[in-house]
Design an enzyme around this catalytic site. Structure first.
Site, PDB file in Angstrom:
ATOM      1  N   LYS A  74       0.858  -1.184   0.000  1.00 17.31           N
ATOM      2  CA  LYS A  74       0.000   0.000   0.000  1.00 17.31           C
ATOM      3  C   LYS A  74       0.896   1.238   0.000  1.00 17.31           C
ATOM      4  O   LYS A  74       1.913   1.265   0.720  1.00 17.31           O
ATOM      5  CB  LYS A  74      -0.898  -0.031   1.238  1.00 17.31           C
ATOM      6  N   SER A 149      -9.740   1.511   2.537  1.00 16.99           N
ATOM      7  CA  SER A 149      -8.881   2.311   1.703  1.00 16.99           C
ATOM      8  C   SER A 149      -7.782   1.508   1.000  1.00 16.99           C
ATOM      9  O   SER A 149      -7.182   2.001   0.060  1.00 16.99           O
ATOM     10  CB  SER A 149      -8.217   3.410   2.542  1.00 16.99           C
ATOM     11  N   SER A 173      -9.886  -0.831   6.784  1.00 15.14           N
ATOM     12  CA  SER A 173      -9.302  -0.657   5.457  1.00 15.14           C
ATOM     13  C   SER A 173      -8.563  -1.859   4.881  1.00 15.14           C
ATOM     14  O   SER A 173      -8.200  -1.828   3.705  1.00 15.14           O
ATOM     15  CB  SER A 173      -8.370   0.545   5.455  1.00 15.14           C
TER      16      SER A 173
HETATM   17  N1  GLN Z   1     -13.125   3.796   5.926  1.00 16.90           N
HETATM   18  C1  GLN Z   1     -12.662   4.228   7.207  1.00 16.90           C
HETATM   19  C2  GLN Z   1     -12.287   5.674   7.120  1.00 16.90           C
HETATM   20  O1  GLN Z   1     -12.548   6.262   6.127  1.00 16.90           O
HETATM   21  C3  GLN Z   1     -11.492   3.391   7.630  1.00 16.90           C
HETATM   22  C4  GLN Z   1     -10.254   3.753   6.917  1.00 16.90           C
HETATM   23  C5  GLN Z   1      -9.068   2.900   7.315  1.00 16.90           C
HETATM   24  O2  GLN Z   1      -9.193   1.857   7.950  1.00 16.90           O
HETATM   25  N2  GLN Z   1      -7.900   3.391   6.970  1.00 16.90           N
HETATM   26  O3  GLN Z   1     -11.752   6.255   8.017  1.00 16.90           O
END
Ligand code: GLN
Length: 475
Positions: A74, A149, A173
């Protein structure tokens, strides 16, 4: 082929790491233009690394448990001398001067780093549509999102670009995109994997973990990246848990609770049906499976959207046009910073910074941030009560299968709801895994989530392995 199979063949000299890499690069070349899983493909560096692995095998050396396995990272994981963008304009052109601890450990285990994957800007999002470089598409249906994400990492594994990718999970994410792309995703116990070199989003919630095609590969990769690191002050000084060794131990005698609150309103019927099927499969394998109430998880989302933005607003203060990335000039230092941040950050990141700054401001701190912290404690308490009676908990990973691109971009709240099932374990610091378990009404993958108390990854992996086997037997 799985990472296990590839590494075994390469270590035995039956396959060359260079050939394995070239096959994967060919798959990337064929489909990456449609999928856009990567921000950067490191073909030349990867070829050199693969050839070095082959030379070591030829010399009688063992390059390690991930010998020659192509891995994607990532793009919020620092790679020495290689751009690390967090899919944000504000980091354009920035190359970290060091490797994240997980990257170092992967390289030391023989892995070949193939590229950096797309993400929602600074990992804020659930669809990878918040990337400054355009969205990633779901390999199962290119009109749908891959989740987020870590959408690029999930899509890269699902498309066969790599057998292994790393993601980060602050509120879901890793697990949510794993579910939407039909792969395995693990969020380890907070502190099990070093965060050194992971660009911080919300430091008390962030964890790095693997996305893979099999449960055994996830175990193998987690064994490689876990373990104490003095460079992360929250790193747990415990030995790495044995995971690969327990995969065939089954779930006989385990008590598993199905979280009622995470199967209620908002969870699609076809997703709920797969969770019930997973519960049945675990029961058939000898576990006692019952519904359980964990009341405070219903407040997880609200608490998270105060705590995570609060921490983000502080962490992202460092992008000021002085220390990183491109600068937009202004008449004063203040104007320069404002102009740089206005241009450099996308809309969702700005929304989080404003939310977080507000939640932390004098006069509102107790009402918002302080209250959210109390809810966080309550969630920990309710989990602890459930774990007095159950070894593991079961829930959906995501309330729906992959949704169409553009479906939720106009309504942040509906996007936030994607993580309603995954957020509680981040707030508690507990491990959780998403395992693919069949498909929904639209034929798209459904993931089910297993949750465990802190440092009980071994139990988690035993149950995940049972579900994986049950899925193969029924499909
Ligand atoms: N979707 C969640 C957010 O927008 C979690 C994101 C993540 O785990 N990095 O914060």
């Amino acid at each position: 082929m799985s990472a296990h199979e590839l590494a075994a063949a390469i270590r035995a000299g039956e396959r060359s790491a260079r050939d394995v890499l070239d096959e994967h690069l060919a798959t990337i070349e064929a489909r990456e233009p449609q999928i856009h899983a990567f921000n950067l493909v490191l073909a030349d560096e990867a070829r050199a690394a693969a050839e070095a692995i082959d030379r070591r095998v030829a010399a009688g050396d063992d390059p390690g448990p991930l010998a020659g396995v192509p891995v994607a990272l990532k793009d919020n994981l620092c790679t020495r001398g290689t751009p690390t963008t967090c899919s944000s304009r504000i980091l354009e052109g920035w190359c970290p001067p060091y490797d994240a601890t997980v990257v170092k450990r992967l390289r030391a285990a023989g892995a070949v780093i193939v590229g950096k994957t797309n993400l929602d800007e600074f990992a804020m999002g659930s669809s990878t549509e918040n990337s400054a470089f355009g969205p990633t598409r779901n390999p199962h249906d290119e009109t749908r999102v891959p989740g987020g994400s870590s959408g690029g990492s999930a899509a890269a594994v699902a498309a066969g670009f790599v057998p292994v990718a790393l993601g980060s999970d602050t509120g879901g994410s890793i697990r949510q995109p794993a579910a939407l792309c039909g792969v395995v995703g693990v969020k380890p116990t907070y502190g099990l994997v070093s965060r050194y070199g992971l660009v911080a989003f919300a430091s008390s919630l962030d964890q790095i973990g693997p996305l893979t095609t099999t449960v055994a590969d996830a175990a193998l990769v987690l064994e490689v990246i876990a373990g104490h690191d003095p460079r992360d002050s929250t790193s747990i000084p415990e030995p790495v848990p044995a995971l690969s060794a327990v995969l065939d131990h089954g779930v006989e005698g385990l008590r598993i609770g199905v979280v009622s609150e995470l199967l209620g309103e908002g969870v699609a019927a076809d997703v709920a049906a797969r969770v019930h099927a997973a519960a049945d499969a675990l029961a058939r394998a000898g576990a006692t499976v019952e519904p359980v109430s964990v009341p405070a998880v219903t407040y997880g989302l609200s608490a998270y959207y105060l705590i995570a933005p609060a921490e983000a607003s502080s962490n992202l203060a460092r992008y000021d046009g002085v220390r990183y990335g491109p600068r937009v000039d202004g008449a004063t230092t203040g104007e320069m910073m404002t102009a740089t941040r206005t241009r450099g950050f996308g809309a969702e990141v700005k929304r989080r910074i404003m939310l977080g700054t507000y939640a932390l401001s004098a006069g509102y701190y107790d009402a918002y941030y302080g209250k959210a912290l109390r809810v966080r404690t309550l969630i920990g308490r309710d989990f602890a009560a459930a774990y007095e009676r159950y070894d593991l908990l079961l829930s959906p990973t995501s309330p729906t299968t992959a949704f169409p691109l553009g479906d939720k971009t106009a309504d942040p709240l509906s996007m936030y709801l994607s993580d309603v099932c995954t957020i509680p374990s981040n707030l508690a610091g507990h491990p959780a895994v998403s395992v693919p378990f069949g498909t929904g009404a639209d034929g798209l993958p459904v993931g089910v989530q297993l949750l465990a108390p802190a440092l009980h990854e071994a139990t988690l992996f035993r149950a995940a392995a049972v579900l994986e086997l049950a899925r193969e037997e029924t499909s």
